[in-house]
Design an enzyme around this catalytic site. Structure first.
Site, mmCIF file in Angstrom:
data_model
loop_
_atom_site.group_PDB
_atom_site.id
_atom_site.type_symbol
_atom_site.label_atom_id
_atom_site.label_comp_id
_atom_site.label_asym_id
_atom_site.label_seq_id
_atom_site.Cartn_x
_atom_site.Cartn_y
_atom_site.Cartn_z
ATOM 1 C CG ASP A 20 -2.097 0.911 1.084
ATOM 2 O OD1 ASP A 20 -2.329 1.428 -0.024
ATOM 3 O OD2 ASP A 20 -2.796 1.133 2.100
ATOM 4 C CG ASN A 68 -7.835 -1.912 -5.150
ATOM 5 O OD1 ASN A 68 -6.914 -2.685 -4.919
ATOM 6 N ND2 ASN A 68 -8.118 -0.888 -4.341
HETATM 7 C C1 IPE Z 1 -5.360 -2.707 -0.250
HETATM 8 O O1 IPE Z 1 -5.017 -1.384 -0.456
HETATM 9 C C2 IPE Z 1 -5.312 -3.452 -1.531
HETATM 10 C C3 IPE Z 1 -3.995 -3.569 -2.150
HETATM 11 C C4 IPE Z 1 -2.874 -3.219 -1.613
HETATM 12 C C5 IPE Z 1 -3.982 -4.146 -3.465
HETATM 13 P P1 IPE Z 1 -6.137 -0.250 -0.565
HETATM 14 O O2 IPE Z 1 -5.445 1.037 -0.699
HETATM 15 O O3 IPE Z 1 -7.116 -0.591 -1.628
HETATM 16 O O4 IPE Z 1 -6.871 -0.393 0.837
HETATM 17 P P2 IPE Z 1 -7.841 0.611 1.589
HETATM 18 O O5 IPE Z 1 -8.957 0.936 0.637
HETATM 19 O O6 IPE Z 1 -7.058 1.828 1.943
HETATM 20 O O7 IPE Z 1 -8.295 -0.136 2.791
HETATM 21 C C1 IPE Z 2 -1.545 0.288 -3.390
HETATM 22 O O1 IPE Z 2 -1.334 1.657 -3.424
HETATM 23 C C2 IPE Z 2 -1.771 -0.293 -4.760
HETATM 24 C C3 IPE Z 2 -3.157 -0.678 -5.034
HETATM 25 C C4 IPE Z 2 -4.126 -0.668 -4.164
HETATM 26 C C5 IPE Z 2 -3.472 -1.108 -6.389
HETATM 27 P P1 IPE Z 2 -2.538 2.689 -3.403
HETATM 28 O O2 IPE Z 2 -2.914 2.994 -4.807
HETATM 29 O O3 IPE Z 2 -3.646 2.200 -2.558
HETATM 30 O O4 IPE Z 2 -1.842 3.943 -2.743
HETATM 31 P P2 IPE Z 2 -2.468 4.954 -1.697
HETATM 32 O O5 IPE Z 2 -3.062 4.143 -0.585
HETATM 33 O O6 IPE Z 2 -3.505 5.737 -2.419
HETATM 34 O O7 IPE Z 2 -1.320 5.786 -1.253
HETATM 35 MG MG MG Z 3 -4.091 2.420 -0.589
#
Ligand code: IPE
Ligand code: IPE
Ligand code: MG
Length: 247
Positions: A20, A68
């Protein structure tokens, strides 16, 4: 006492990572979100390599959750392109390193070309025994559990399974992770203190490590730090300390 060296016998067999913070990394560098995902691919490469060198048996990476799909179409499209790019450019190297590639999740929801690349990668590497690289895509822990329940109910209905025959072992065999050990260590980057629907059944007794590092900044040293801390943990599984110490 804090030991600074990793003890091979005390390494986790299975590491799961919620990767993340790509978006925040990009924002911090005044870049578009997708650049964070791109940079995140380098971190994936480094962590996969390090885990393989350490002799970790299973590495599960949360790359794209079922939730996502709610993101802007443009980000989803860019993520799918990056995924294709990653598989195309890495599969030979993964194969050479004796790594078996696997994917878990509602894969049918993925674009056909992505699914085909995953299937090809799976076929190419299916006999490899060095490490399993398990990628969670369009993954939801609750969906996975419901899917298992449906499969099991179907088998009961068809008299292939009795009600009293349903136990944890049978249940686990109906999850996407069938045949894999439960994660010993769950790492989440970017400081978020939640599991976001990841491996809900499998993490019942998993050690959790959260770091503030954003995923694109997560390097070999960060993994080492997580592993050092893991080795200091006392996993009790419900027993008392005294029971654990007397072996
Ligand atoms: C969790 O990250 C999913 C992945 C790392 C693929 P998110 O960024 O989607 O999680 P939330 O929405 O902050 O809980
Ligand atoms: C994790 O990074 C990757 C995916 C969930 C695909 P994020 O895209 O969630 O990054 P933040 O949480 O917005 O920083
Ligand atoms: Mg995230």
């Amino acid at each position: 006492m804090h030991s600074e060296t990793l003890i091979k016998e005390k390494l986790p067999k299975h590491i799961a990572i919620i990767m993340d913070g790509n978006g925040r990394w990009a924002k911090n560098h005044s870049l578009k979100r997708i650049m964070g995902h791109k940079k995140g691919m380098d971190a994936v490469r480094e962590v996969v390599k390090t885990c393989r060198e350490l002799g970790i048996k299973v590495l599960t990476l949360y790359a794209f959750s079922a939730e996502n799909w709610r993101r802007p179409q443009s980000e989803i499209k860019a993520l799918m392109s990056l995924l294709k790019l990653y598989i195309r450019s890495e599969i030979s190297q993964l194969h050479k390193n004796n790594i078996k590639v696997n994917a878990i999740g509602d894969l049918q929801k993925l674009p056909k070309d992505v699914l085909k690349l995953i299937k090809d990668g799976f076929d190419k590497t299916k006999n490899n025994r060095g490490m399993v690289l398990n990628v969670a895509l369009s993954y939801s822990g609750r969906d996975e559990i419901l899917h298992a329940v449906t499969q099991i109910a179907g088998k009961v209905k068809a008299n292939e399974l009795t009600l009293s025959g349903i136990d944890e072992k049978i249940f686990s065999q109906h999850l996407y992770t069938a045949g894999l050990p439960d994660p010993d260590l769950l790492i989440r980057t970017s400081g978020e203190l939640r599991v976001s629907n990841f491996l809900l059944w499998q993490i019942a007794y998993t050690e959790i490590y959260v770091t503030d590092a954003l995923w694109p900044d997560f390097k070999k040293e960060n993994l080492h730090k997580a592993l050092l801390e893991y080795q200091q943990r006392k996993r009790r599984f419900g027993f008392t300390d005294e029971q654990i110490n007397s072996g």
